[in-house]
Design an enzyme around this catalytic site. Structure first.
Site, short mmCIF file in Angstrom:
data_model
loop_
_atom_site.label_atom_id
_atom_site.label_comp_id
_atom_site.label_asym_id
_atom_site.label_seq_id
_atom_site.Cartn_x
_atom_site.Cartn_y
_atom_site.Cartn_z
N HIS A 18 46.18 75.00 25.07
CA HIS A 18 46.34 74.99 23.61
C HIS A 18 46.80 73.61 23.14
O HIS A 18 46.31 73.08 22.14
CB HIS A 18 47.41 76.00 23.18
CG HIS A 18 47.05 77.45 23.38
ND1 HIS A 18 47.85 78.31 24.09
CD2 HIS A 18 46.00 78.19 22.95
CE1 HIS A 18 47.31 79.52 24.09
NE2 HIS A 18 46.19 79.48 23.42
N LYS A 42 47.48 93.32 20.11
CA LYS A 42 47.46 92.73 21.45
C LYS A 42 48.76 92.98 22.21
O LYS A 42 48.89 92.53 23.35
CB LYS A 42 47.21 91.22 21.35
CG LYS A 42 45.73 90.87 21.19
CD LYS A 42 45.47 89.45 21.62
CE LYS A 42 43.99 89.14 21.66
NZ LYS A 42 43.73 87.74 22.01
N ARG A 91 36.58 77.42 26.03
CA ARG A 91 36.80 77.13 27.44
C ARG A 91 35.53 77.25 28.25
O ARG A 91 35.19 76.43 29.06
CB ARG A 91 37.84 78.08 28.01
CG ARG A 91 39.23 77.73 27.61
CD ARG A 91 40.15 78.85 27.86
NE ARG A 91 39.89 79.94 26.93
CZ ARG A 91 40.68 80.97 26.77
NH1 ARG A 91 41.77 81.08 27.48
NH2 ARG A 91 40.40 81.91 25.88
N SER A 129 46.66 82.41 28.32
CA SER A 129 48.03 82.93 28.23
C SER A 129 48.19 84.11 29.17
O SER A 129 49.24 84.27 29.80
CB SER A 129 48.35 83.36 26.79
OG SER A 129 48.24 82.26 25.93
#
Ligand code: ADP
Length: 165
Positions: A18, A42, A91, A129
């Protein structure tokens, strides 16, 4: 003209990937607002306050960055802040489908906001993450993947869970 971009995400927690995207974004925009989504769906590990705090600490040296929390539609938040761009990190191909869908939907809702995709350094392309949380939960060393402040929070969090186990 002062150009403001919003970099939205869950940031549960912020990683070096990030940060790489934030550093690229400030080269293009005058102000970059890192906008942390409440995202209860989430079920984040860290509270919104903790996530904001960890980002603030991590971007201390970068003057053009602001950190904030937001609820609701990101496009409405962009309009509220006078931002003309939404930053997202790409990514791998696996990110593409979801990001493509979000970008097109956001374009439909907010015609004046462009999605801008940035690619991190290769060494961060496999970072997420969730993988960080998995490594930390098993007591692995995450030093080279996250800022120090995040490492400390992860250590505290998992020490806490062990105590209550
Ligand atoms: P979200 O729940 O919105 O996907 P994340 O915090 O997981 O929130 O990610 C926010 C943005 O940062 C997304 O565009 C994601 O693709 C990007 N991102 C996450 N990890 C990396 C990384 N290692 N390198 C580059 N971009 C990343």
């Amino acid at each position: 003209m002062h150009r403001t971009a919003i970099y939205p995400g869950t940031f549960d927690p912020i990683t070096n990937g990030h940060l790489d995207i934030i550093k690229r974004a400030v080269k293009i925009f005058d102000t970059v607002i890192v906008a942390v989504a409440n995202n209860v769906g989430k079920a984040p590990l860290f509270t919104i306050e903790q996530r904001v705090e960890m980002i603030k600490e991590s971007v201390k040296g970068i003057s053009q960055v602001e950190v904030d929390a937001f609820n609701g539609l990101i496009i409405e938040y962009c309009q509220q802040k006078g931002a003309t761009a939404l930053i997202r990190g790409l990514r791998a191909i696996s990110d593409f489908e979801y990001e493509f869908q979000m970008a097109l939907i956001n374009r439909k809702i907010g015609k004046d906001v462009e999605s801008v995709f940035l690619m991190p350094k290769e060494k961060y392309t496999y970072l997420s993450s969730s993988i960080i949380k998995e490594i930390a939960a098993f007591g692995g060393d995450v030093s080279c993947f996250v800022p120090d402040v995040v490492k400390r929070h992860l250590n505290d969090k998992y020490a806490e869970t062990k105590e209550h186990a």
